[in-house]
Design an enzyme around this catalytic site. Structure first.
Site, short mmCIF file in Angstrom:
data_model
loop_
_atom_site.label_atom_id
_atom_site.label_comp_id
_atom_site.label_asym_id
_atom_site.label_seq_id
_atom_site.Cartn_x
_atom_site.Cartn_y
_atom_site.Cartn_z
N GLU A 120 2.02 1.58 -3.47
CA GLU A 120 0.89 1.99 -4.29
C GLU A 120 0.61 3.49 -4.13
O GLU A 120 0.37 4.21 -5.10
CB GLU A 120 -0.35 1.19 -3.89
N SER A 142 16.17 14.16 -1.89
CA SER A 142 17.18 13.20 -1.51
C SER A 142 16.59 12.11 -0.63
O SER A 142 15.72 12.37 0.21
CB SER A 142 18.30 13.91 -0.73
N ARG A 147 0.83 -1.21 0.00
CA ARG A 147 0.00 0.00 0.00
C ARG A 147 0.86 1.26 0.00
O ARG A 147 0.50 2.25 -0.64
CB ARG A 147 -0.95 0.02 1.20
#
Length: 187
Positions: free
Chosen positions: A93, A116, A90
């Site tokens: 995602e 960074s 998740r």
């Protein structure tokens, strides 16, 4: 024989589990972020010498041997099967879904560059939402790094005496400054 990363990480997380402390509690005691504490115990980050006594005070079962192992530069890697773990999936995602928009906002606010992941802080916090339900807040705090324009520079070589010997030097103009390098020359 040196232990594998996974074996050391298993020993470190066992010390944490036996302490009964959360990552947040250890973070409070050490002055680190909760995610960095987890990174240290997973051997994904290097323990600095100045922090070692604080971590050992927070986790007294940490042996000198484990602390020494934690101070070595780690092999920062991950198990490719980790993506199958639902929380990791998740998070990935969410970054993939929002990534293009986040990139656009970074470019709009800062210019052409990136965040960074080395000069970087990460934390996870628990808050109550407006509906009173628990919510997860993940903070990525990374230094902005602009992409550099690759300009043509001119380099000139010359010989000169240094330490009484004829040596090869290279001079280059970088921006408005001249940089000189000694190319050959043991003393």
């Amino acid at each position: 024989m040196e232990e594998s990363k996974s074996t050391v990480a298993s020993r470190l997380t066992s010390v944490k589990r036996r302490s009964g402390k959360s990552y947040g509690q250890i973070a409070e005691e050490t002055g680190l972020t909760n995610v960095y504490v987890a990174q240290l115990l997973r051997r994904q980050a290097q323990l600095k010498a100045d922090t070692a006594p604080k971590l050992q005070a927070a986790l007294p079962e940490l042996t000198d041997e484990l602390l020494q192992e934690m101070m070595k530069p780690p092999l920062r890697s991950y198990d490719p099967h980790l993506i199958q773990e639902p929380t990791v999936y998740r998070l990935n995602e969410a970054v993939m879904h929002f990534g293009e928009s986040i990139k656009e906002i970074i470019n709009e606010e800062f210019g052409d560059g990136i965040m960074s992941a080395i000069d970087f802080y990460c934390s996870v916090d628990k808050v109550k939402g407006v509906d009173g339900k628990d919510r997860v807040v993940v903070t990525f705090d990374g230094k902005y790094l602009p992409f550099t324009e690759q300009v043509k520079i001119r380099a000139y070589g010359f010989k000169a005496k240094a330490a009484g010997k004829l040596k090869d030097f290279l001079i280059m103009k970088l921006g408005g400054a001249y940089c000189i390098w000694l190319l050959h020359g043991g003393y």
